[in-house]
Motif scaffolding. Sequence first.
Motif, mmCIF file in Angstrom:
data_model
loop_
_atom_site.group_PDB
_atom_site.id
_atom_site.type_symbol
_atom_site.label_atom_id
_atom_site.label_comp_id
_atom_site.label_asym_id
_atom_site.label_seq_id
_atom_site.Cartn_x
_atom_site.Cartn_y
_atom_site.Cartn_z
ATOM 1 N N TRP A 13 0.794 -1.163 0.044
ATOM 2 C CA TRP A 13 0.050 -0.148 0.015
ATOM 3 C C TRP A 13 0.798 1.457 0.027
ATOM 4 O O TRP A 13 0.422 2.376 -0.199
ATOM 5 N N LEU A 14 2.165 1.089 0.285
ATOM 6 C CA LEU A 14 3.063 2.397 0.442
ATOM 7 C C LEU A 14 3.084 3.255 -0.732
ATOM 8 O O LEU A 14 2.634 4.367 -0.632
ATOM 9 N N PRO A 15 3.080 2.702 -1.919
ATOM 10 C CA PRO A 15 3.141 3.564 -2.921
ATOM 11 C C PRO A 15 1.688 4.477 -3.370
ATOM 12 O O PRO A 15 1.772 5.576 -3.673
ATOM 13 N N ILE A 16 0.576 3.885 -2.759
ATOM 14 C CA ILE A 16 -0.499 4.462 -2.961
ATOM 15 C C ILE A 16 -1.013 5.224 -1.883
ATOM 16 O O ILE A 16 -2.088 5.996 -1.904
ATOM 17 N N LEU A 17 -0.051 5.656 -0.887
ATOM 18 C CA LEU A 17 -0.666 6.176 0.169
ATOM 19 C C LEU A 17 -1.078 7.673 -0.066
ATOM 20 O O LEU A 17 -1.775 8.065 0.428
ATOM 21 N N PRO A 18 -0.247 8.288 -0.909
ATOM 22 C CA PRO A 18 -0.804 9.921 -0.979
ATOM 23 C C PRO A 18 -2.065 9.732 -1.785
ATOM 24 O O PRO A 18 -2.930 10.520 -1.427
ATOM 25 N N MET A 19 -2.041 8.883 -2.705
ATOM 26 C CA MET A 19 -3.233 8.938 -3.352
ATOM 27 C C MET A 19 -4.627 8.491 -2.541
ATOM 28 O O MET A 19 -5.511 8.970 -2.595
ATOM 29 N N ALA A 20 -4.087 7.733 -1.624
ATOM 30 C CA ALA A 20 -5.342 7.169 -0.818
ATOM 31 C C ALA A 20 -5.879 8.501 -0.043
ATOM 32 O O ALA A 20 -7.013 8.595 0.355
#
Lengths: 500, 527
Positions: A13-20
């Motif tokens: 999930w780390l890479p999509i944290l900002p998007m989330a």
Amino acid sequence: MNPISLSAADFSWLPILPMAVVAIGAIVVLLAGVHVDDSDSDGLGWLAIATLFLALLLTFGIFGQTGFTFAGAIAMDSFTAYFDVVVLLATMMTVLMSIDYAGRNRMPGAEYYSLIMFSALGMMMMAGAGDLIVIFIGLETMSIAVYVLAGMARRDPKSNEAAIKYFLLGAFSTGFLLYGIALIYGATGTIKIGPLAAAIASGSMNSNALLLPGVGLLLIGFGFKVAAVPFHMWAPDVYEGAPTPVTAFMAVGVKLAAFAGLLRVFLIALGPAAVHWSLVVAVIAALTMTVGNLLAVVQSGIKRMLAYSAIAHAGYLLVGVAAGAGSGGAILYYLLAYSVANLGAFGVVLAIERTGEIGSGKISGLRGLSSRSPMLAAAMTVFMLSLTGVPPLAGFAGKFYLFNAALNQGYTGLVIIGVLNSAVSAYYYFSVLVAMYMQEGGAEESEVRRARPALAAAIGIAALATIAIGMFPQSYIASAENAFHSAAITETQRAVSLAQ
Amino acid sequence: MSSNVLSVLIFLPLVGAGLMLMLRSERATWNAAFLFSLIPLAVSFWVYSQFNPSNGNYQFVESHEWIPSMGISYHIGLDGISLFLVLLTTILISLALLYSGGGDITERPREFCFFMLMLESGLLGALLAVDVFLFYVFWEVMLIPMYFLIGIWGHGRKVYAAIKFVLFTMVGSLLMLVAILYLVYSARVHFDRLSFDLPLLYGVPFTRTEARWLFAAFALAFAIKVPMWPLHTWLPDAHTEAPTAGSVILAGVMLKMGAYGFIRFAIPLFPEVAIEAAPLFMTLAIIGIIFGALVAMIQPDLKRLVAYSSVSHLGFVMLGIFAFNPQGVEGALYQMLNHGVSTGGLFLLVGMLYLRRHTREISEFGGLWHRVPVYASIFMVVMLSSIGLPGLNGFVGEFLIMLGAFLKTGYWTAFAVAGVILGALYMLWAYERVMFGPITKAVNETIRDLTPREVAVMVPVIGLMILMGFFPRTILGTMEPSIDLTFQRVRTMQARLESHHSSPQLAALLPASQRVEMEPRTGATAQ
């Protein structure tokens, strides 16, 4: 093709944290809006800014890590981070400009701010796309939100026209894009960026008969989004009719995201097939620059003028695309320089606009601005000079860097067309200076109040950034260069590891 | 010897410009601007006093990395070619500010002083830059304040004149930018080093075709700025509509940037093409001399007359430069300084007249001699300097240029001499119509003579004219080593072309007298 096998490690999930964070924030803003009156939506704006800022911090937090997630659909590299940062900043600036504007014009605040954030989410998705489908999904997420935003001033017929025009043509163009993706999948058997490049390079694809029409359709799809000639017809009307902060968002955010996708697809995935498309892109670039600049000269409405200027700048950027991967970093830097100056310019347009009249801003409305509001005029001067490409501002460093890259790839003719176009552009950008400094009156044509604090802050930040990025470009150039290389390298590595 | 004195010199005016924006009172603004402009002036004279005249290389050199990934550095230095243009700039800016505060500019003085000081920074930066990128940055930077000076404080069709000025200059300089990029790219291929450093770029070899195109791009940018006939059409508009201070700087320093560009960049970078193109440029220069003089003669407007005289005078400068011999180039450089002083002076005088009568039509005047003796006497001296009367500065420059042109090829000189005669004609005729005869207009009866402030502006101008007329040797001697160094390659190239007869038609253009001049002038340098 390999059978699909997924493991938990594929779903970091780390890479999509900002998007989330942006997505959740958008939902929170929407829900919180239930309790907020439309004329008093400033609080929602600040909430949106806070969320975006959090996303920005997270982006910096995961900066430097590379890899893929969601079975290779999302790429985490410096390219993603670079675009995320610029997109988030541009979105924050847009929200900053909208505070007070949305309320004053009785726009539904909750929907307005959350749509801006959803749109930003789509932009970030395009920037971090690991395959063509995610580019498509990102593009749609962004576009559908922006279609609605363009029509946000419901009672204004111009805004309605803008929304419907943008929607119809936009939907049409995504059709091209999707069909292009389908054909390319048919030709190469993959939609992943890196493996796609490897497949084309190895010559293992079935035939050019599918690939080349696919490339053509993709080009048309992206051409619409970046407003390249001859797919630019929608831009002036839509820019003029949309609420001004939305116009700024379209001119900057949408263009950023579209170029992020374009770069991933053309310079990386289709890079090995460059012989087939670079000439076409070069012709489109030359046309876009020339048509954009020449038509900008005859505009009297400032938003239309900036719309044609945005077309012209897409042309300069396409010079870089035509020149190939060697100019990737230059394109990234140019986008940054273009974004800050353009955001600022739209901020000034917003400041002189009369309440309730979208697109009322005429260049003549700026007359006498230097005596009525010297700081605003000075800031606008910086933006116009930067867009012209006058040193030592960001726009000059961008053009210099971009044209240098194109020249090194042997595109001398295209560069000469580019610089001559810059000279043409001086005419209309300087006409803004003429109105502000050399003509009197105009107060009756525009409602110039003291710019509201949030808007003034946005304009001030943009002006300082335009100067700073131009005078000390080294670190920005380095990160732009690094961002593009990072994307190219991670995609190549992925292709190699998948092939083994 | 302080190592960053040149940076101080470049950025001091910019600091002053920032200070101007903080001042509230109009009077304080003028005083502060003038006093502040004296600081760079003092610094430039200090630099002059520390300058080693026997060294032809850059002095006071300063170099820092700026954009290392593109090979761009902040590299500045001063040599005998730029030294006097720097002095000219600092002097003229101070005088222009002193003059403008005396009633010439009444609107928005803060912004006016801001743009003047910013302009000074741009001009000094362009003169001192050794890095080509840095040069380009300053070259463009000086455009913007001048645009505002013409557009805001100008007269008549000021907006038209301002935008025409910008567009003309920009087309040329943008093509030059492409040439610079190409040049640096070739240097990287050849030396395997990415750098915008001018001395390094001097050594890049090119094919004939490449060199021709690159030279054309540089020459176009500089020829527009000079301006050479037929690219001069922006000049009469810009000069006429600009405020007096703007015209002074435009004619005094900015036009020189074009000629400076030829000396510093276009010719030494592409000596072979420069030699090849010399007949063309000398022809254009001659046309400019004659054309400018003839058009000046029929101008009903005094300021336009002075503007066209600039076309003619700059023709002399170009003629001298393309003679390539020490006499010609030194004369050209000297003439650049002369023109700055004398045409600057003329514009100031025309401005003073305009301030009193709000017209510049020659026919509106007549018989002023009786009413304004001080003004008329000063005008006389400045005019005689512009004509090139022996004993004043103009003579030295014109004489050297004609000597240089004569050594290069005899018959060019005949045309140039015709230009000198025409120059005397239109100037004296204009003077006669303004100053002598009966007073025909009643308003001229009550016209005021110069104020002490205006006299204070003109005294340094006159002083410089006399000084430069009687003691040219100091200045010429300081220029010489740098000119020798810069034109060394041109002369060796010329010598080689001639001795090898690789280009017979080219060699035929060079008279026998040239051969003497091709020897390195070591003896002269050592003096």
